[in-house]
Write a protein that holds these residues in place. Structure first.
Motif, PDB file in Angstrom:
ATOM      1  N   ASN A   9       0.811  -1.208   0.000  1.00 20.31           N
ATOM      2  CA  ASN A   9       0.000   0.000   0.000  1.00 20.31           C
ATOM      3  C   ASN A   9       0.848   1.263   0.000  1.00 20.31           C
ATOM      4  O   ASN A   9       0.318   2.356  -0.062  1.00 20.31           O
ATOM      5  CB  ASN A   9      -0.928   0.008   1.216  1.00 20.31           C
ATOM      6  N   ALA A  10       2.154   1.114   0.084  1.00 24.05           N
ATOM      7  CA  ALA A  10       3.041   2.271   0.118  1.00 24.05           C
ATOM      8  C   ALA A  10       3.093   2.929  -1.251  1.00 24.05           C
ATOM      9  O   ALA A  10       3.023   2.267  -2.276  1.00 24.05           O
ATOM     10  CB  ALA A  10       4.442   1.838   0.541  1.00 24.05           C
ATOM     11  N   CYS A  11       3.228   4.239  -1.251  1.00 27.51           N
ATOM     12  CA  CYS A  11       3.289   4.987  -2.500  1.00 27.51           C
ATOM     13  C   CYS A  11       4.501   5.912  -2.459  1.00 27.51           C
ATOM     14  O   CYS A  11       4.656   6.706  -1.537  1.00 27.51           O
ATOM     15  CB  CYS A  11       2.005   5.782  -2.688  1.00 27.51           C
ATOM     16  N   LEU A  12       5.356   5.773  -3.455  1.00 27.94           N
ATOM     17  CA  LEU A  12       6.530   6.622  -3.583  1.00 27.94           C
ATOM     18  C   LEU A  12       6.142   7.836  -4.413  1.00 27.94           C
ATOM     19  O   LEU A  12       5.650   7.695  -5.531  1.00 27.94           O
ATOM     20  CB  LEU A  12       7.663   5.850  -4.266  1.00 27.94           C
ATOM     21  N   HIS A  13       6.317   9.020  -3.859  1.00 32.62           N
ATOM     22  CA  HIS A  13       5.979  10.261  -4.556  1.00 32.62           C
ATOM     23  C   HIS A  13       7.222  10.767  -5.275  1.00 32.62           C
ATOM     24  O   HIS A  13       8.221  11.081  -4.634  1.00 32.62           O
ATOM     25  CB  HIS A  13       5.467  11.312  -3.566  1.00 32.62           C
ATOM     26  N   LEU A  14       7.147  10.831  -6.601  1.00 39.29           N
ATOM     27  CA  LEU A  14       8.281  11.313  -7.373  1.00 39.29           C
ATOM     28  C   LEU A  14       8.250  12.823  -7.462  1.00 39.29           C
ATOM     29  O   LEU A  14       7.181  13.444  -7.518  1.00 39.29           O
ATOM     30  CB  LEU A  14       8.280  10.699  -8.772  1.00 39.29           C
ATOM     31  N   ASP A  15       9.441  13.410  -7.485  1.00 41.42           N
ATOM     32  CA  ASP A  15       9.585  14.857  -7.549  1.00 41.42           C
ATOM     33  C   ASP A  15       9.244  15.385  -8.936  1.00 41.42           C
ATOM     34  O   ASP A  15       8.875  14.623  -9.831  1.00 41.42           O
ATOM     35  CB  ASP A  15      11.013  15.244  -7.161  1.00 41.42           C
ATOM     36  N   ALA A  16       9.434  16.665  -9.115  1.00 37.06           N
ATOM     37  CA  ALA A  16       9.043  17.348 -10.338  1.00 37.06           C
ATOM     38  C   ALA A  16       9.746  16.835 -11.596  1.00 37.06           C
ATOM     39  O   ALA A  16       9.171  16.871 -12.674  1.00 37.06           O
ATOM     40  CB  ALA A  16       9.297  18.845 -10.185  1.00 37.06           C
ATOM     41  N   GLU A  17      10.970  16.366 -11.481  1.00 44.16           N
ATOM     42  CA  GLU A  17      11.724  15.928 -12.656  1.00 44.16           C
ATOM     43  C   GLU A  17      12.001  14.433 -12.604  1.00 44.16           C
ATOM     44  O   GLU A  17      12.545  13.932 -11.626  1.00 44.16           O
ATOM     45  CB  GLU A  17      13.055  16.667 -12.747  1.00 44.16           C
ATOM     46  N   VAL A  18      11.617  13.759 -13.665  1.00 46.41           N
ATOM     47  CA  VAL A  18      11.950  12.349 -13.849  1.00 46.41           C
ATOM     48  C   VAL A  18      12.539  12.264 -15.252  1.00 46.41           C
ATOM     49  O   VAL A  18      11.858  11.966 -16.225  1.00 46.41           O
ATOM     50  CB  VAL A  18      10.710  11.433 -13.688  1.00 46.41           C
ATOM     51  N   THR A  19      13.820  12.627 -15.323  1.00 46.73           N
ATOM     52  CA  THR A  19      14.501  12.712 -16.613  1.00 46.73           C
ATOM     53  C   THR A  19      15.848  12.005 -16.534  1.00 46.73           C
ATOM     54  O   THR A  19      16.233  11.491 -15.485  1.00 46.73           O
ATOM     55  CB  THR A  19      14.732  14.179 -17.024  1.00 46.73           C
ATOM     56  N   ILE A  20      16.556  12.041 -17.621  1.00 48.82           N
ATOM     57  CA  ILE A  20      17.869  11.406 -17.666  1.00 48.82           C
ATOM     58  C   ILE A  20      18.806  11.981 -16.606  1.00 48.82           C
ATOM     59  O   ILE A  20      19.676  11.270 -16.105  1.00 48.82           O
ATOM     60  CB  ILE A  20      18.478  11.496 -19.081  1.00 48.82           C
ATOM     61  N   ARG A  21      18.603  13.229 -16.219  1.00 48.21           N
ATOM     62  CA  ARG A  21      19.463  13.853 -15.203  1.00 48.21           C
ATOM     63  C   ARG A  21      19.290  13.207 -13.825  1.00 48.21           C
ATOM     64  O   ARG A  21      20.200  13.229 -13.011  1.00 48.21           O
ATOM     65  CB  ARG A  21      19.180  15.355 -15.119  1.00 48.21           C
ATOM     66  N   ASP A  42       3.455   7.654  -7.200  1.00 43.82           N
ATOM     67  CA  ASP A  42       2.641   8.850  -7.428  1.00 43.82           C
ATOM     68  C   ASP A  42       3.368   9.751  -8.420  1.00 43.82           C
ATOM     69  O   ASP A  42       4.473  10.220  -8.151  1.00 43.82           O
ATOM     70  CB  ASP A  42       2.409   9.573  -6.106  1.00 43.82           C
ATOM     71  N   LEU A  43       2.720  10.015  -9.546  1.00 40.74           N
ATOM     72  CA  LEU A  43       3.324  10.819 -10.618  1.00 40.74           C
ATOM     73  C   LEU A  43       2.669  12.194 -10.751  1.00 40.74           C
ATOM     74  O   LEU A  43       2.915  12.909 -11.717  1.00 40.74           O
ATOM     75  CB  LEU A  43       3.201  10.069 -11.953  1.00 40.74           C
ATOM     76  N   SER A  44       1.874  12.584  -9.784  1.00 36.81           N
ATOM     77  CA  SER A  44       1.107  13.827  -9.897  1.00 36.81           C
ATOM     78  C   SER A  44       1.969  15.083  -9.915  1.00 36.81           C
ATOM     79  O   SER A  44       1.572  16.098 -10.503  1.00 36.81           O
ATOM     80  CB  SER A  44       0.086  13.923  -8.764  1.00 36.81           C
ATOM     81  N   ALA A  45       3.149  15.057  -9.311  1.00 36.10           N
ATOM     82  CA  ALA A  45       3.999  16.246  -9.231  1.00 36.10           C
ATOM     83  C   ALA A  45       5.030  16.327 -10.357  1.00 36.10           C
ATOM     84  O   ALA A  45       5.811  17.270 -10.411  1.00 36.10           O
ATOM     85  CB  ALA A  45       4.718  16.285  -7.887  1.00 36.10           C
ATOM     86  N   VAL A  46       5.029  15.359 -11.265  1.00 36.39           N
ATOM     87  CA  VAL A  46       6.040  15.322 -12.324  1.00 36.39           C
ATOM     88  C   VAL A  46       5.725  16.383 -13.379  1.00 36.39           C
ATOM     89  O   VAL A  46       4.665  16.375 -13.984  1.00 36.39           O
ATOM     90  CB  VAL A  46       6.116  13.921 -12.965  1.00 36.39           C
ATOM     91  N   VAL A  47       6.680  17.314 -13.578  1.00 37.22           N
ATOM     92  CA  VAL A  47       6.511  18.371 -14.588  1.00 37.22           C
ATOM     93  C   VAL A  47       7.529  18.249 -15.723  1.00 37.22           C
ATOM     94  O   VAL A  47       7.370  18.890 -16.761  1.00 37.22           O
ATOM     95  CB  VAL A  47       6.580  19.779 -13.957  1.00 37.22           C
ATOM     96  N   GLU A  48       8.573  17.452 -15.505  1.00 37.69           N
ATOM     97  CA  GLU A  48       9.539  17.149 -16.565  1.00 37.69           C
ATOM     98  C   GLU A  48       9.709  15.642 -16.616  1.00 37.69           C
ATOM     99  O   GLU A  48       9.975  15.003 -15.592  1.00 37.69           O
ATOM    100  CB  GLU A  48      10.893  17.815 -16.303  1.00 37.69           C
ATOM    101  N   PHE A  49       9.542  15.086 -17.813  1.00 39.94           N
ATOM    102  CA  PHE A  49       9.558  13.639 -17.987  1.00 39.94           C
ATOM    103  C   PHE A  49      10.086  13.360 -19.383  1.00 39.94           C
ATOM    104  O   PHE A  49       9.695  14.014 -20.337  1.00 39.94           O
ATOM    105  CB  PHE A  49       8.119  13.119 -17.839  1.00 39.94           C
ATOM    106  N   ASP A  50      10.993  12.407 -19.497  1.00 41.83           N
ATOM    107  CA  ASP A  50      11.559  12.090 -20.808  1.00 41.83           C
ATOM    108  C   ASP A  50      11.617  10.586 -21.014  1.00 41.83           C
ATOM    109  O   ASP A  50      11.087   9.815 -20.221  1.00 41.83           O
ATOM    110  CB  ASP A  50      12.930  12.751 -20.991  1.00 41.83           C
ATOM    111  N   THR A  51      12.283  10.179 -22.072  1.00 41.43           N
ATOM    112  CA  THR A  51      12.394   8.763 -22.406  1.00 41.43           C
ATOM    113  C   THR A  51      13.045   7.973 -21.279  1.00 41.43           C
ATOM    114  O   THR A  51      12.620   6.852 -20.964  1.00 41.43           O
ATOM    115  CB  THR A  51      13.188   8.586 -23.713  1.00 41.43           C
ATOM    116  N   GLU A  78      -0.001  15.479 -16.653  1.00 42.48           N
ATOM    117  CA  GLU A  78      -0.207  15.723 -18.084  1.00 42.48           C
ATOM    118  C   GLU A  78       1.075  15.464 -18.874  1.00 42.48           C
ATOM    119  O   GLU A  78       1.038  14.906 -19.976  1.00 42.48           O
ATOM    120  CB  GLU A  78      -0.684  17.161 -18.294  1.00 42.48           C
ATOM    121  N   VAL A  79       2.212  15.827 -18.309  1.00 46.48           N
ATOM    122  CA  VAL A  79       3.496  15.621 -18.982  1.00 46.48           C
ATOM    123  C   VAL A  79       3.770  14.125 -19.151  1.00 46.48           C
ATOM    124  O   VAL A  79       4.193  13.681 -20.224  1.00 46.48           O
ATOM    125  CB  VAL A  79       4.635  16.303 -18.189  1.00 46.48           C
ATOM    126  N   VAL A  80       3.530  13.341 -18.126  1.00 41.79           N
ATOM    127  CA  VAL A  80       3.730  11.885 -18.202  1.00 41.79           C
ATOM    128  C   VAL A  80       2.795  11.297 -19.254  1.00 41.79           C
ATOM    129  O   VAL A  80       3.210  10.494 -20.096  1.00 41.79           O
ATOM    130  CB  VAL A  80       3.511  11.216 -16.824  1.00 41.79           C
TER     131      VAL A  80
END
Length: 98
Positions: A9-21, A42-51, A78-80
């Motif tokens: 039931n645990a949920c990991l909240h990812l920060d704003a950037e999920v990119t190659i960096r 949780d992907l709700s806060a992701v604003v940068e997302f790439d391959t 929306e970005v994801v």
């Protein structure tokens, strides 16, 4: 989240950037959390997302599945959703999303 606190039931909240960096830092965190029983990202806060971010998510879902569990992707931003659509993976995301 501390991976030792993970559970189905645990949920990991990812920060704003999920990119190659962030991939080199994020990969071991995700792997450890999944091994500890993580059930949700949780992907709700992701604003940068790439391959690279997409590859990390797909690999994480596969790792969980290989361990007999399902990893759910919560509230993809929306970005994801846009990146997944670009690669023809909207159905995959919808199946993985809560």
């Amino acid at each position: 989240m501390n991976p030792s606190e993970a559970g189905t039931n645990a949920c990991l909240h990812l920060d704003a950037e999920v990119t190659i960096r962030q991939a080199a830092e994020l990969h071991p965190r995700l792997r450890a959390a999944i091994e500890a029983g993580l059930g949700c990202i949780d992907l709700s806060a992701v604003v940068e997302f790439d391959t690279a971010g997409l590859q990390l998510l797909a690999a994480s879902c596969r790792s969980a599945r290989d361990q007999g569990r399902r990893l759910q992707l919560q509230a993809p931003s929306e970005v994801v959703r846009g990146v997944c659509a670009t690669y023809g993976l909207s159905d995959w995301l919808a199946d993985a999303a809560v």
